[in-house]
Design a protein around this motif. Structure first.
Motif, mmCIF file in Angstrom:
data_model
loop_
_atom_site.group_PDB
_atom_site.id
_atom_site.type_symbol
_atom_site.label_atom_id
_atom_site.label_comp_id
_atom_site.label_asym_id
_atom_site.label_seq_id
_atom_site.Cartn_x
_atom_site.Cartn_y
_atom_site.Cartn_z
ATOM 1 N N GLN A 1 87.837 41.957 -20.890
ATOM 2 C CA GLN A 1 87.427 41.072 -19.803
ATOM 3 C C GLN A 1 88.549 40.101 -19.499
ATOM 4 O O GLN A 1 89.155 39.520 -20.400
ATOM 5 C CB GLN A 1 86.156 40.297 -20.159
ATOM 6 N N VAL A 2 88.817 39.926 -18.230
ATOM 7 C CA VAL A 2 89.876 39.028 -17.792
ATOM 8 C C VAL A 2 89.269 37.878 -17.008
ATOM 9 O O VAL A 2 88.517 38.092 -16.060
ATOM 10 C CB VAL A 2 90.905 39.775 -16.916
ATOM 11 N N ASN A 3 89.579 36.664 -17.431
ATOM 12 C CA ASN A 3 89.142 35.471 -16.718
ATOM 13 C C ASN A 3 90.365 34.821 -16.081
ATOM 14 O O ASN A 3 91.286 34.392 -16.782
ATOM 15 C CB ASN A 3 88.454 34.484 -17.674
ATOM 16 N N LEU A 4 90.365 34.755 -14.773
ATOM 17 C CA LEU A 4 91.549 34.304 -14.056
ATOM 18 C C LEU A 4 91.270 33.051 -13.243
ATOM 19 O O LEU A 4 90.254 32.959 -12.548
ATOM 20 C CB LEU A 4 92.043 35.403 -13.108
ATOM 21 N N ASP B 1 97.548 41.829 -9.186
ATOM 22 C CA ASP B 1 97.311 43.254 -9.418
ATOM 23 C C ASP B 1 96.771 43.409 -10.833
ATOM 24 O O ASP B 1 97.473 43.135 -11.812
ATOM 25 C CB ASP B 1 98.622 44.034 -9.251
ATOM 26 N N VAL B 2 95.502 43.815 -10.952
ATOM 27 C CA VAL B 2 94.845 43.977 -12.253
ATOM 28 C C VAL B 2 94.402 45.424 -12.398
ATOM 29 O O VAL B 2 93.587 45.906 -11.609
ATOM 30 C CB VAL B 2 93.624 43.034 -12.393
ATOM 31 N N GLN B 3 94.925 46.126 -13.404
ATOM 32 C CA GLN B 3 94.615 47.537 -13.608
ATOM 33 C C GLN B 3 94.342 47.783 -15.086
ATOM 34 O O GLN B 3 94.988 47.191 -15.951
ATOM 35 C CB GLN B 3 95.802 48.416 -13.189
ATOM 36 N N GLY B 4 93.384 48.686 -15.376
ATOM 37 C CA GLY B 4 93.176 49.058 -16.773
ATOM 38 C C GLY B 4 91.728 49.289 -17.120
ATOM 39 O O GLY B 4 90.848 49.305 -16.254
ATOM 40 N N ALA B 5 91.479 49.466 -18.422
ATOM 41 C CA ALA B 5 90.141 49.769 -18.919
ATOM 42 C C ALA B 5 89.362 48.481 -19.157
ATOM 43 O O ALA B 5 88.876 48.212 -20.260
ATOM 44 C CB ALA B 5 90.245 50.589 -20.205
ATOM 45 N N PHE B 6 89.248 47.674 -18.125
ATOM 46 C CA PHE B 6 88.507 46.421 -18.235
ATOM 47 C C PHE B 6 87.026 46.663 -17.950
ATOM 48 O O PHE B 6 86.655 47.559 -17.204
ATOM 49 C CB PHE B 6 89.050 45.393 -17.239
ATOM 50 N N GLN B 7 86.200 45.822 -18.545
ATOM 51 C CA GLN B 7 84.772 45.862 -18.262
ATOM 52 C C GLN B 7 84.385 44.825 -17.225
ATOM 53 O O GLN B 7 83.318 44.909 -16.625
ATOM 54 C CB GLN B 7 83.981 45.649 -19.556
ATOM 55 N N ASP B 8 85.242 43.862 -17.016
ATOM 56 C CA ASP B 8 84.924 42.825 -16.044
ATOM 57 C C ASP B 8 86.189 42.027 -15.718
ATOM 58 O O ASP B 8 87.086 41.898 -16.542
ATOM 59 C CB ASP B 8 83.858 41.883 -16.589
ATOM 60 N N VAL B 9 86.235 41.512 -14.515
ATOM 61 C CA VAL B 9 87.275 40.578 -14.100
ATOM 62 C C VAL B 9 86.582 39.409 -13.424
ATOM 63 O O VAL B 9 85.858 39.600 -12.448
ATOM 64 C CB VAL B 9 88.282 41.227 -13.124
ATOM 65 N N ALA B 10 86.761 38.225 -13.976
ATOM 66 C CA ALA B 10 86.102 37.035 -13.441
ATOM 67 C C ALA B 10 87.136 36.166 -12.740
ATOM 68 O O ALA B 10 88.170 35.821 -13.309
ATOM 69 C CB ALA B 10 85.425 36.253 -14.569
ATOM 70 N N PHE B 11 86.861 35.836 -11.472
ATOM 71 C CA PHE B 11 87.765 35.013 -10.689
ATOM 72 C C PHE B 11 87.256 33.588 -10.640
ATOM 73 O O PHE B 11 86.121 33.339 -10.231
ATOM 74 C CB PHE B 11 87.888 35.543 -9.257
ATOM 75 N N VAL C 1 94.964 41.023 -3.348
ATOM 76 C CA VAL C 1 94.319 41.373 -4.617
ATOM 77 C C VAL C 1 94.201 42.886 -4.735
ATOM 78 O O VAL C 1 93.732 43.556 -3.810
ATOM 79 C CB VAL C 1 92.912 40.747 -4.737
ATOM 80 N N THR C 2 94.639 43.418 -5.880
ATOM 81 C CA THR C 2 94.438 44.820 -6.218
ATOM 82 C C THR C 2 93.698 44.878 -7.542
ATOM 83 O O THR C 2 94.141 44.288 -8.527
ATOM 84 C CB THR C 2 95.776 45.569 -6.352
ATOM 85 N N VAL C 3 92.565 45.567 -7.556
ATOM 86 C CA VAL C 3 91.779 45.723 -8.777
ATOM 87 C C VAL C 3 91.559 47.201 -9.010
ATOM 88 O O VAL C 3 91.101 47.924 -8.117
ATOM 89 C CB VAL C 3 90.418 44.993 -8.684
ATOM 90 N N GLY C 4 91.886 47.666 -10.217
ATOM 91 C CA GLY C 4 91.710 49.073 -10.540
ATOM 92 C C GLY C 4 91.096 49.273 -11.908
ATOM 93 O O GLY C 4 91.795 49.182 -12.918
ATOM 94 N N PHE C 5 89.774 49.516 -11.955
ATOM 95 C CA PHE C 5 89.116 49.844 -13.216
ATOM 96 C C PHE C 5 89.387 51.315 -13.534
ATOM 97 O O PHE C 5 88.952 52.203 -12.803
ATOM 98 C CB PHE C 5 87.610 49.604 -13.127
ATOM 99 N N SER C 6 90.104 51.561 -14.622
ATOM 100 C CA SER C 6 90.503 52.933 -14.930
ATOM 101 C C SER C 6 89.363 53.748 -15.539
ATOM 102 O O SER C 6 89.379 54.974 -15.478
ATOM 103 C CB SER C 6 91.700 52.941 -15.883
ATOM 104 N N ASP C 7 88.370 53.085 -16.129
ATOM 105 C CA ASP C 7 87.226 53.788 -16.716
ATOM 106 C C ASP C 7 86.024 53.685 -15.793
ATOM 107 O O ASP C 7 85.873 52.730 -15.039
ATOM 108 C CB ASP C 7 86.860 53.183 -18.080
ATOM 109 N N ASP C 8 85.153 54.691 -15.899
ATOM 110 C CA ASP C 8 83.929 54.700 -15.102
ATOM 111 C C ASP C 8 82.909 53.789 -15.769
ATOM 112 O O ASP C 8 81.849 54.218 -16.225
ATOM 113 C CB ASP C 8 83.390 56.124 -14.982
ATOM 114 N N ILE C 9 83.222 52.502 -15.822
ATOM 115 C CA ILE C 9 82.386 51.565 -16.573
ATOM 116 C C ILE C 9 81.086 51.256 -15.858
ATOM 117 O O ILE C 9 80.169 50.692 -16.450
ATOM 118 C CB ILE C 9 83.133 50.251 -16.843
#
Length: 421
Positions: free
Chosen positions: A203-206, A215-225, A234-242
């Motif tokens: 999880q990323v808290n920004l 630009d946020v990419q990867g196996a994240f479960q959440d991104v909090a702005f 803004v570019t967001v890329g969840f690599s897993d089908d979470i």
């Protein structure tokens, strides 16, 4: 030609080289790989140590291209020699060699850089274990750009921040969530941020008040702005089908409402990989409570089989009064056909909406299915100011049928051009 004449000619040529203006010499050196720049020291006395004040030092494959064995050891020797003889400030230091492994030699180089008012450091460790960043890196208070790849980062307790850092690029990095937040929050001038495949962080808290590009990419479960009033791209890329891990009643932090509430000046939004599926969790409203007034570009990686994802995109388009361009990239590996009847009713229900602001649409990676065709027809009939629709099929299969169907389709814009590439 006599030997004396040859000698005079060579002398004249060397005189020309030696008497070049200083700024011309600097331009020549700056365009050479560092190894070739060092070799210019044999040209004349005036050139001998000219390379040693180069402000930009790049160590990559070009440094060892004529070394048939032990490129790692040869590169270490080259960097040691260059840093030993270098004089003056170092504006940029870049180490990016595919054959180079993490080694304690880097510790000495960074210590040297911390004393040279370096403004830009790029460390790409492609081989072996992650390189553990030494504490001396955090003493580089003149840094404007920092780029790390394949490194282990531990923020020292004495770290007071990079007060001049404007650009931070972290890819394949291992660090703690608290360390990431501490690093970002201690860079008050940060404008550009890349976070790609961070090990150990789900999880990323920004929150960064001056951030403009993210630009946020990867196996994240959440991104909090947090509230970021300066963020434009803004570019967001969840690599897993979470999204499959969340039930429909589970509230995700990066909901559509919260996303645009905290990013009031966003102009460009790219939803890559499974990000759109994640945003589509739960009930999608017809329009957003808070309009993204400045959004002019939208990219979505979409599953054309998903009603929820399509609804999410339509919601975004409806809610963005300045949106000029929308790009779709097909994410599904195949297209189902079991829901065609249901989807036909769906488009009929939504066909009354008029999306006047959009002028350019592209659809890529399509298979020519009925579901994809219905979306493109919807765009043609609902965008009165559409100027161009670009279509890139995944293969030539069905391209002729697609073209015929679209050419027969009614268009809200008389200027709309359909282009196949």
């Amino acid at each position: 030609m006599r030997i004396s004449q040859v000698s005079v000619r060579m002398t004249n040529e060397f005189d020309v080289i030696s008497n070049l203006p200083g700024y011309i010499m600097d331009q020549i050196l700056s365009g050479l790989p560092i190894k070739e720049a060092v070799r210019t020291s044999i040209l004349s006395r005036k050139w001998r140590y000219k390379w040693s004040s180069l402000p930009v030092l790049v160590f990559d494959e070009q440094c060892t291209e004529d070394s048939f064995s032990q490129p790692h050891q040869n590169l270490v020797k080259i960097i040691d020699k260059v840093l030993l003889l270098h004089i003056g400030p170092i504006q940029k230091f870049k180490l990016s060699h595919k054959e180079f492994c993490a080694t304690s030699d880097i510790d000495h180089w960074i210590l040297r850089l911390s004393r040279a008012s370096v403004e830009e450091i790029v460390l790409d460790i492609w081989n072996g274990q992650f390189y553990k960043i030494p504490t001396s890196l955090f003493n580089c208070q003149d840094l404007i750009h920092l780029e790390l790849y394949g490194c282990l980062v531990k923020i020292p307790s004495t770290f007071e921040g990079f007060k001049n850092l404007e650009s931070l690029d972290l890819q394949f990095i291992e660090l703690s969530p608290d360390g990431l937040e501490a690093l970002i929050s201690s860079c008050p001038l940060l404008k550009h941020l890349i976070l790609n495949n961070l090990v150990g962080i789900t999880q990323v808290n920004l929150e960064a008040s001056n951030l403009e590009w993210l630009d946020v990419q990867g196996a994240f479960q959440d991104v909090a702005f947090g509230v970021m009033n300066s963020l434009k791209s803004v570019t967001v890329g969840f690599s897993d089908d979470i999204a499959n891990k969340h039930g429909p009643d589970n509230a995700n932090t990066i909901s559509l409402h919260k996303l645009f509430q905290n990013l009031p000046k966003i102009q460009s939004l790219k939803l890559e990989n499974y990000s759109l599926k994640y945003l589509a969790i739960g009930n999608v409203p017809q329009t957003l409570p808070i309009e993204p007034l400045h959004l002019n570009y939208l990219f979505t990686c979409i599953d054309f089989n998903s009603v929820e994802e399509i609804l999410t995109v339509i919601c975004l388009i409806r809610s963005s009064p300045q949106l000029k361009q929308v790009d779709f990239q097909n994410r599904a590996k195949d297209q189902q056909t079991t829901r065609i009847g249901t989807m036909a009713d769906f488009w009929e229900d939504h066909g009354v909406c008029c999306l006047e602001q959009v002028q350019v649409v592209s659809v890529g990676g399509i298979f020519g299915s009925e579901l994809e065709l219905e979306l493109m027809k919807f765009m043609l009939t609902s965008l009165p100011n559409l100027q161009k629709m670009t279509i890139q099929p995944n293969s030539t299969c069905g391209e002729g049928k697609l073209l015929r169907e679209l050419l027969r389709s009614r268009r809200a814009s008389t200027q709309a051009e359909v282009i196949f590439i």
